[in-house]
Design an enzyme around this catalytic site. Structure first.
Site, mmCIF file in Angstrom:
data_model
loop_
_atom_site.group_PDB
_atom_site.id
_atom_site.type_symbol
_atom_site.label_atom_id
_atom_site.label_comp_id
_atom_site.label_asym_id
_atom_site.label_seq_id
_atom_site.Cartn_x
_atom_site.Cartn_y
_atom_site.Cartn_z
ATOM 1 N N ASP A 219 8.793 33.452 -16.189
ATOM 2 C CA ASP A 219 9.429 33.959 -14.967
ATOM 3 C C ASP A 219 10.374 32.960 -14.333
ATOM 4 O O ASP A 219 10.107 32.395 -13.270
ATOM 5 C CB ASP A 219 8.368 34.402 -13.947
ATOM 6 C CG ASP A 219 7.676 35.653 -14.418
ATOM 7 O OD1 ASP A 219 8.248 36.358 -15.276
ATOM 8 O OD2 ASP A 219 6.573 35.927 -13.951
ATOM 9 N N GLY B 62 7.673 45.080 -12.407
ATOM 10 C CA GLY B 62 8.494 45.997 -11.631
ATOM 11 C C GLY B 62 9.851 46.264 -12.257
ATOM 12 O O GLY B 62 10.574 47.159 -11.827
ATOM 13 N N ARG B 63 10.218 45.467 -13.250
ATOM 14 C CA ARG B 63 11.496 45.716 -13.928
ATOM 15 C C ARG B 63 11.442 45.196 -15.357
ATOM 16 O O ARG B 63 12.440 44.795 -15.930
ATOM 17 C CB ARG B 63 12.630 45.048 -13.175
ATOM 18 C CG ARG B 63 12.355 43.573 -12.857
ATOM 19 C CD ARG B 63 13.551 43.006 -12.159
ATOM 20 N NE ARG B 63 13.278 41.643 -11.726
ATOM 21 C CZ ARG B 63 14.210 40.796 -11.381
ATOM 22 N NH1 ARG B 63 15.471 41.156 -11.421
ATOM 23 N NH2 ARG B 63 13.900 39.581 -10.982
ATOM 24 N N GLY C 198 2.781 43.570 -10.428
ATOM 25 C CA GLY C 198 3.016 44.268 -11.703
ATOM 26 C C GLY C 198 4.449 44.141 -12.185
ATOM 27 O O GLY C 198 5.328 43.657 -11.485
ATOM 28 N N LYS D 6 13.510 42.581 -19.784
ATOM 29 C CA LYS D 6 13.516 42.357 -18.339
ATOM 30 C C LYS D 6 14.830 42.867 -17.761
ATOM 31 O O LYS D 6 15.895 42.508 -18.254
ATOM 32 C CB LYS D 6 13.351 40.872 -18.023
ATOM 33 C CG LYS D 6 13.396 40.571 -16.531
ATOM 34 C CD LYS D 6 13.001 39.153 -16.250
ATOM 35 C CE LYS D 6 13.173 38.807 -14.769
ATOM 36 N NZ LYS D 6 12.869 37.386 -14.536
ATOM 37 N N ASP E 43 1.114 35.017 -9.791
ATOM 38 C CA ASP E 43 1.624 36.037 -10.707
ATOM 39 C C ASP E 43 2.660 35.463 -11.665
ATOM 40 O O ASP E 43 3.033 36.102 -12.635
ATOM 41 C CB ASP E 43 2.236 37.210 -9.935
ATOM 42 C CG ASP E 43 3.329 36.771 -8.976
ATOM 43 O OD1 ASP E 43 3.057 35.871 -8.164
ATOM 44 O OD2 ASP E 43 4.442 37.306 -9.048
ATOM 45 N N ASN E 44 3.130 34.271 -11.368
ATOM 46 C CA ASN E 44 4.114 33.630 -12.225
ATOM 47 C C ASN E 44 3.507 32.513 -13.069
ATOM 48 O O ASN E 44 4.238 31.728 -13.669
ATOM 49 C CB ASN E 44 5.238 33.029 -11.377
ATOM 50 C CG ASN E 44 6.185 34.087 -10.847
ATOM 51 O OD1 ASN E 44 6.270 35.174 -11.405
ATOM 52 N ND2 ASN E 44 6.876 33.779 -9.788
ATOM 53 N N GLY F 136 14.600 47.950 -10.327
ATOM 54 C CA GLY F 136 14.225 47.778 -11.728
ATOM 55 C C GLY F 136 15.272 47.051 -12.566
ATOM 56 O O GLY F 136 15.102 46.904 -13.772
HETATM 57 C C1 NAG Z 1 7.733 35.295 -9.381
HETATM 58 O O1 NAG Z 1 7.639 35.111 -7.998
HETATM 59 C C2 NAG Z 1 8.705 35.633 -7.237
HETATM 60 C C3 NAG Z 1 8.462 35.355 -5.798
HETATM 61 O O2 NAG Z 1 7.246 35.905 -5.403
HETATM 62 C C4 NAG Z 1 8.854 37.075 -7.422
HETATM 63 O O3 NAG Z 1 10.003 37.528 -6.714
HETATM 64 C C5 NAG Z 1 9.004 37.353 -8.862
HETATM 65 O O4 NAG Z 1 9.006 38.722 -9.037
HETATM 66 C C6 NAG Z 1 7.872 36.747 -9.631
HETATM 67 N N1 NAG Z 1 8.112 37.001 -11.007
HETATM 68 C C7 NAG Z 1 7.437 37.888 -11.653
HETATM 69 C C8 NAG Z 1 8.079 38.480 -12.845
HETATM 70 O O5 NAG Z 1 6.338 38.209 -11.313
#
Ligand code: NAG
Ligand code: NAG
Ligand code: NAG
Ligand code: NAG
Length: 577
Positions: A340, A162-163, A160, A183, A330-331, A196
């Protein structure tokens, strides 16, 4: 009535939002106070009027209505880290900085051509407030998105925003809707152990690179602005146990959508199939206009398009030597845009084993692996779609996925034929491409400048093996024992097109082979100055990278097309951001 309210309502007309009144899942006084923006149908009759560039932020607003109307929102409104269920977003406000905030850079193009803002607004205090999370724009209910993902091959569960805060959507004068995201703007229910915040160095890299990628012609999120505060943020920059105080920064990022493969995976993993279907139908309807949304095969059709768009993006990345660094699901955007920007890097010496993340020891995300990681991620997407597919559809989807390598190689070959200046297709093109890359690999030649200098040199100079001194990268390749053989084949191939001329070839090639990319040393040099509040080099790089294919005096003076300076030899890019 205040003018911004009127403007806001006009957008709702554009959005066709007269029907958006299902807000019952959203309770609580702060949320309730927004209701009258969304619900006043009497204003919809005002109609559409052409808007020009907006010179005051009083007349500018965002809308969160599309998200609130479509999806259930997390019923819990307190901001603490937790497992979130049965929603797509949590409503949560950014955390304002306590200290002075300074503007580091803005993208005039994003402000004017995406957000309809006259760039003079960037000089106002209101702007600083809004883009640093200190003020909420009318119409905005900031949201953090709930998603999951496979990180380094393993299901990581809930991740999710997170920041990051999705501060709303903006539909501009061309009728295009863009989503705005801060961000580094503070904690959310998805912050896990994080604070965050984002530090200045990683924010500069994201700001510069996402804009640079856009001007290289690669699908990407954009960056509207970058601000830095004096608020301290503690980071262990090199993971060696030394905490350093850095400064918190915020990038305002803009994309058509921020949904990721992990957005769907999270719902599939937690068996929230109604919501999975809802999100998927929304994504298809909003971003895949060519998919017939009423067809029972729509999910298959959607999947097939994501497969080919991902193949396209992976080949575009390699065509400019871009390594993303963290290709977790997630990216990976469902729209196949680059998002990202973390420990990314542009490859300098050609090397398929190039890994931008210095702690990725296994090289999972090395540049030569990106294409197959793309396939891995698509496979995870298919798994997430599976609960909605019939056995026959699943079978067909697997067939579609099997077609990915071919899609990738065809697109790759097409891009590299163009990079070499070829017209059309000839059967030995693949060999010529592979051989050239092999020569570069053996001689550790600079990827960007080798292609660039091949675009600038004449065929006569090549034929005579008369490579001028300043063509340093090409001279590196030319020491290879097979170089002259390759040149013979190359010139023969060019001569197949009798109506072509060398001038035309060089024009074609300089339009696709950039002279300037954001090399680590360039970013690092700008970052070092920015840490001392001198933002001139950030702005210079931003300006230069807007015309990566065009030789520029300022860039030449700064050495951006020269061999990287010796101090940059062992430059480490930190991953803590
Ligand atoms: C992209 O992947 C990196 C490593 O897992 C993670 O630290 C980062 O939070 C990811 N970016 C997002 C915004 O999900
Ligand atoms: C709706 O708009 C009209 C005219 O702009 C205004 O008079 C009325 O108070 C608004 N209603 C609500 C519920 O906000
Ligand atoms: C870099 O790679 C290491 C090892 O795989 C990983 O633990 C780390 O999270 C990566 N860095 C980022 C920013 O993803
Ligand atoms: C150039 O030559 C290739 C290979 O013979 C051919 O396929 C292509 O059609 C030619 N294109 C033009 C514009 O002459």
């Amino acid at each position: 009535m205040r003018y911004w309210l009127l403007v806001h309502l006009l957008w709702m007309v554009q959005l066709g939002c007269a029907k958006c009144c299902k807000m019952d899942h959203l309770l609580g006084p702060d949320v309730f106070s927004y209701k009258h923006f969304y619900m006043n149908e009497s204003n919809n009759a005002l109609g559409y009027c052409e808007r020009r560039k907006i010179t005051s932020l009083d007349f500018w607003s965002l809308s969160s209505v599309i998200f609130l109307d479509t999806f259930p929102i997390d019923p819990i409104q307190e901001n603490y880290v937790r497992r979130v269920r049965r929603c797509i977003f949590s409503a949560v406000y950014p955390t304002p900085f306590h200290s002075r905030v300074q503007l580091v850079a803005v993208s005039q193009d994003v402000l004017e051509n995406i957000l309809d803002l006259d760039s003079s607004v960037a000089e106002t205090g209101d702007f600083l407030q809004i883009v640093s999370g200190g003020r909420i724009v009318p119409g905005s209910l900031p949201l953090a998105h709930r998603y999951g993902g496979h990180q380094f091959g393993i299901w990581a569960g809930q991740l999710g925003d997170g920041r990051a805060h999705l501060i709303g959507a903006y539909t501009n004068r061309y009728g295009d809707r863009w989503e705005l995201q801060l961000k580094g703007s503070g904690k959310t229910p998805y912050s896990r152990d994080g604070d965050g915040r984002a530090v200045l160095r990683s924010s500069i890299r994201e700001f510069l690179c996402s804009e640079a990628m856009y001007y290289l012609g690669i699908p990407t999120s954009r960056a509207a602005s970058l601000v830095v505060s004096d608020d301290g943020v503690w980071r262990d920059q090199f993971y060696n146990g030394n905490l350093n105080k850095e400064r918190g920064a915020v990038v305002l990022r803009v994309a058509k959508s921020w949904f990721r493969i992990g957005s769907l995976e999270e719902l599939a993993f937690s068996q929230e199939l109604d919501l999975l279907r809802k999100l998927l139908d929304f994504v298809i309807q909003e971003y895949f206009p060519l998919v017939d949304a009423s067809s029972s095969y729509r999910y298959l059709d959607f999947f097939s398009r994501v497969v080919s768009q991902t193949a396209n993006l992976m080949s575009l990345w390699i065509s400019v030597g871009f390594a993303h660094g963290v290709c977790n699901t997630d990216n990976f955007s469902l729209l196949s845009i680059t998002i990202d920007y973390g420990p990314f890097g542009f490859m300098e010496s050609y090397d398929p084993n190039f890994v931008p993340n210095t702690s990725d020891d296994e090289g999972r995300y090395k540049i030569g692996n990106q294409a197959s990681i793309g396939m891995f991620n698509l496979n995870k997407l298919l798994q997430a779609l599976s609960p909605l597919l019939s056995p026959r559809e699943k079978h067909l989807a697997l067939k579609i996925l099997e077609g990915y390598p071919d899609l990738y190689y065809n697109r790759f070959a097409e891009l590299f034929r163009v990079k070499l200046g070829f017209l059309g297709e000839s059967e030995d093109d693949g060999l010529l491409i592979t051989l050239f890359l092999k020569l570069m690999e053996d001689t550790k030649a600079d990827f960007t400048m080798t292609f660039r200098q091949l675009s600038e040199i004449t065929q006569d100079q090549l034929a005579d093996n008369n490579i001028p001194q300043e063509f340093w990268a090409l001279r590196d390749v030319a020491v290879h024992t097979s170089f002259s053989d390759w040149v013979v084949l190359y010139l023969l191939r060019l001569q197949k097109n009798t109506s072509d001329s060398d001038t035309k070839r060089r024009q074609r090639m300089t339009r696709v082979n950039p002279r300037y990319v954001l090399r680590n040393w360039m970013a690092e040099s700008a970052i070092r100055k920015a840490e001392m509040n001198d933002f001139t080099e950030v702005r210079l790089l931003q300006q230069v990278l807007q015309k990566p294919f065009q030789m520029q005096a300022k860039a030449e003076e700064a050495g951006y097309s020269l061999r990287p300076p010796s101090w940059a030899k062992n430059l480490k890019v930190s991953c803590s951001s």
